[in-house]
Design a protein around this motif. Sequence first.
Motif, PDB file in Angstrom:
ATOM      1  N   ASN A   4      41.415 -23.208 -16.077  1.00 42.57           N
ATOM      2  CA  ASN A   4      41.870 -24.556 -16.403  1.00 42.57           C
ATOM      3  C   ASN A   4      41.262 -25.652 -15.536  1.00 42.57           C
ATOM      4  OD1 ASN A   4      43.259 -24.114 -14.034  1.00 42.57           O
ATOM      5  ND2 ASN A   4      45.256 -23.833 -15.015  1.00 42.57           N
ATOM      6  N   THR A   5      40.355 -25.282 -14.628  1.00 38.88           N
ATOM      7  CA  THR A   5      39.643 -26.319 -13.877  1.00 38.88           C
ATOM      8  C   THR A   5      38.289 -26.648 -14.503  1.00 38.88           C
ATOM      9  OG1 THR A   5      38.592 -24.698 -12.414  1.00 38.88           O
ATOM     10  CG2 THR A   5      40.730 -25.575 -11.728  1.00 38.88           C
ATOM     11  N   VAL A   6      37.866 -25.832 -15.470  1.00 39.69           N
ATOM     12  CA  VAL A   6      36.567 -26.055 -16.109  1.00 39.69           C
ATOM     13  C   VAL A   6      36.655 -27.242 -17.058  1.00 39.69           C
ATOM     14  CG1 VAL A   6      34.867 -25.076 -17.701  1.00 39.69           C
ATOM     15  CG2 VAL A   6      35.831 -23.660 -15.881  1.00 39.69           C
ATOM     16  N   GLU A   7      35.748 -28.180 -16.881  1.00 37.48           N
ATOM     17  CA  GLU A   7      35.754 -29.409 -17.670  1.00 37.48           C
ATOM     18  C   GLU A   7      34.702 -29.413 -18.767  1.00 37.48           C
ATOM     19  OE1 GLU A   7      35.073 -32.240 -14.611  1.00 37.48           O
ATOM     20  OE2 GLU A   7      37.071 -32.027 -13.712  1.00 37.48           O
ATOM     21  N   ALA A   8      33.703 -28.525 -18.668  1.00 40.34           N
ATOM     22  CA  ALA A   8      32.628 -28.532 -19.661  1.00 40.34           C
ATOM     23  C   ALA A   8      31.986 -27.160 -19.753  1.00 40.34           C
ATOM     24  CB  ALA A   8      31.566 -29.575 -19.297  1.00 40.34           C
ATOM     25  N   ASP A  25      29.266 -25.020 -10.571  1.00 31.32           N
ATOM     26  CA  ASP A  25      28.819 -24.462 -11.848  1.00 31.32           C
ATOM     27  C   ASP A  25      28.751 -22.933 -11.766  1.00 31.32           C
ATOM     28  OD1 ASP A  25      28.392 -27.091 -12.723  1.00 31.32           O
ATOM     29  OD2 ASP A  25      26.313 -27.073 -12.010  1.00 31.32           O
ATOM     30  N   ALA A  26      28.890 -22.281 -12.902  1.00 28.21           N
ATOM     31  CA  ALA A  26      28.695 -20.831 -12.990  1.00 28.21           C
ATOM     32  C   ALA A  26      27.872 -20.521 -14.222  1.00 28.21           C
ATOM     33  CB  ALA A  26      30.024 -20.094 -13.047  1.00 28.21           C
ATOM     34  N   VAL A  27      26.939 -19.587 -14.079  1.00 25.31           N
ATOM     35  CA  VAL A  27      26.175 -19.105 -15.220  1.00 25.31           C
ATOM     36  C   VAL A  27      27.052 -18.125 -15.993  1.00 25.31           C
ATOM     37  CG1 VAL A  27      24.158 -17.782 -15.947  1.00 25.31           C
ATOM     38  CG2 VAL A  27      23.968 -19.445 -14.080  1.00 25.31           C
ATOM     39  N   LEU A  28      27.145 -18.340 -17.290  1.00 26.66           N
ATOM     40  CA  LEU A  28      27.985 -17.516 -18.157  1.00 26.66           C
ATOM     41  C   LEU A  28      27.099 -16.698 -19.095  1.00 26.66           C
ATOM     42  CD1 LEU A  28      30.716 -16.757 -19.540  1.00 26.66           C
ATOM     43  CD2 LEU A  28      30.439 -18.833 -20.929  1.00 26.66           C
ATOM     44  N   GLY A  31      30.798 -12.887 -19.276  1.00 19.35           N
ATOM     45  CA  GLY A  31      32.005 -13.507 -18.741  1.00 19.35           C
ATOM     46  C   GLY A  31      33.165 -12.563 -18.512  1.00 19.35           C
ATOM     47  N   THR A  32      32.928 -11.242 -18.606  1.00 23.77           N
ATOM     48  CA  THR A  32      34.054 -10.310 -18.500  1.00 23.77           C
ATOM     49  C   THR A  32      34.694 -10.327 -17.117  1.00 23.77           C
ATOM     50  OG1 THR A  32      32.473  -8.531 -18.054  1.00 23.77           O
ATOM     51  CG2 THR A  32      33.272  -8.769 -20.316  1.00 23.77           C
ATOM     52  N   TRP A  33      33.894 -10.527 -16.067  1.00 22.90           N
ATOM     53  CA  TRP A  33      34.500 -10.691 -14.743  1.00 22.90           C
ATOM     54  C   TRP A  33      34.917 -12.137 -14.521  1.00 22.90           C
ATOM     55  CZ3 TRP A  33      33.337 -13.785 -10.587  1.00 22.90           C
ATOM     56  CH2 TRP A  33      34.104 -13.547  -9.438  1.00 22.90           C
ATOM     57  N   LEU A  34      34.105 -13.075 -14.958  1.00 23.12           N
ATOM     58  CA  LEU A  34      34.368 -14.490 -14.710  1.00 23.12           C
ATOM     59  C   LEU A  34      35.750 -14.905 -15.203  1.00 23.12           C
ATOM     60  CD1 LEU A  34      32.925 -17.068 -13.642  1.00 23.12           C
ATOM     61  CD2 LEU A  34      32.240 -17.506 -16.006  1.00 23.12           C
ATOM     62  N   PHE A  35      36.135 -14.398 -16.384  1.00 19.54           N
ATOM     63  CA  PHE A  35      37.419 -14.772 -16.965  1.00 19.54           C
ATOM     64  C   PHE A  35      38.555 -13.823 -16.563  1.00 19.54           C
ATOM     65  CE2 PHE A  35      34.499 -16.919 -19.906  1.00 19.54           C
ATOM     66  CZ  PHE A  35      35.086 -18.170 -19.968  1.00 19.54           C
ATOM     67  N   HIS A  41      37.328 -23.210  -8.090  1.00 20.65           N
ATOM     68  CA  HIS A  41      36.235 -24.063  -7.633  1.00 20.65           C
ATOM     69  C   HIS A  41      35.305 -24.495  -8.757  1.00 20.65           C
ATOM     70  CE1 HIS A  41      34.524 -20.069  -7.907  1.00 20.65           C
ATOM     71  NE2 HIS A  41      33.307 -20.577  -7.843  1.00 20.65           N
ATOM     72  N   LEU A  42      35.437 -23.893  -9.940  1.00 24.08           N
ATOM     73  CA  LEU A  42      34.484 -24.155 -11.021  1.00 24.08           C
ATOM     74  C   LEU A  42      34.884 -25.375 -11.849  1.00 24.08           C
ATOM     75  CD1 LEU A  42      33.610 -20.605 -12.399  1.00 24.08           C
ATOM     76  CD2 LEU A  42      32.333 -22.011 -10.767  1.00 24.08           C
ATOM     77  N   ARG A  43      33.868 -26.148 -12.237  1.00 25.70           N
ATOM     78  CA  ARG A  43      34.066 -27.304 -13.111  1.00 25.70           C
ATOM     79  C   ARG A  43      33.227 -27.209 -14.385  1.00 25.70           C
ATOM     80  NH1 ARG A  43      37.392 -27.128 -10.057  1.00 25.70           N
ATOM     81  NH2 ARG A  43      38.227 -28.676  -8.610  1.00 25.70           N
ATOM     82  N   ARG A  44      32.184 -26.358 -14.361  1.00 25.67           N
ATOM     83  CA  ARG A  44      31.282 -26.302 -15.511  1.00 25.67           C
ATOM     84  C   ARG A  44      30.730 -24.891 -15.674  1.00 25.67           C
ATOM     85  NH1 ARG A  44      25.499 -28.575 -16.843  1.00 25.67           N
ATOM     86  NH2 ARG A  44      25.057 -27.750 -14.772  1.00 25.67           N
TER      87      ARG A  44
END
Length: 277
Positions: A4-8, A25-28, A31-35, A41-44
């Motif tokens: 919920n901190t990701v804006e874009a 930023d994070a490269v997607l 996304g199985t670990w990312l989510f 800390h992530l915004r994009r």
Amino acid sequence: MDLNTVEAVVTPRRRDEVWPLGPDDAVLAGGTWLFSAPQPHLRRLVDVTGLGWPSITVSNNEIELSATCTLTELSALSTQLTRSRTDWPAAPLFHQCCTALLASYKIWSTATVGGNICLSFPAGAMISLTSALDGELVVWRPDGGDYRLPVTDFVTGSSANVLDLGDVLRSVHLPASALRARTAYRKIAPSPLGRSGVVVIGRRDAAEDGGRFVLSVTAATVRPFVFEFASVPSSAELVEARDTIPDDAWTDDAHGDPDWRRAMTLLLAEQVRAELS
């Protein structure tokens, strides 16, 4: 999990659209670990699947795996190569290493080769695969250049690697010389479906490629260790190789203590040696 901190979420279609990449930023890819965990800390998110990289490219000299190749696609490659490239006996290793990953078939359909390598966990199944097959990685730099290095030099510790801010893993290259080799795979975990505690892979190169014996150790250690022998080693040589692994390089977590991993590494290495003798 919602981030919920990701804006874009942006989906570049060309290489030059990937950057700039900052600390927020994070490269997607899959996304199985990312989510799977909070990322406050992530915004994009930058979704590189829109770049349209071919998942698998097979030539007479090598196999190129894109960073966005899924485990499902990689596992299927074992069956495909068994039929189309009978001169590559290492083909079963693709599926075998996929099974080393603690994941459901749903995760296999989404998780990617590049994501698994970039996380650089000790139990990274794609690190096991690529280190055993002399894998080299191609990494894109933000300045438009790129560099290439062995996966054994890429992973430097538990969840640690050489990527700088803005670097993007593009592909993995596996040479035909390694694919022509006979391989033997061993994995042990505290439970039948548990995270890998020790993964040992042996490779005996074809005579035309020098006839080397290559032994890789992963999961038991915080980074991959690969040992090369001119021919099939003796038991004493295996012990000597195992003992060169520093004490602080053995993984120590809830899935196994270092003493157990040291002992099991030697046991599995002996089994691999016997199979490839």
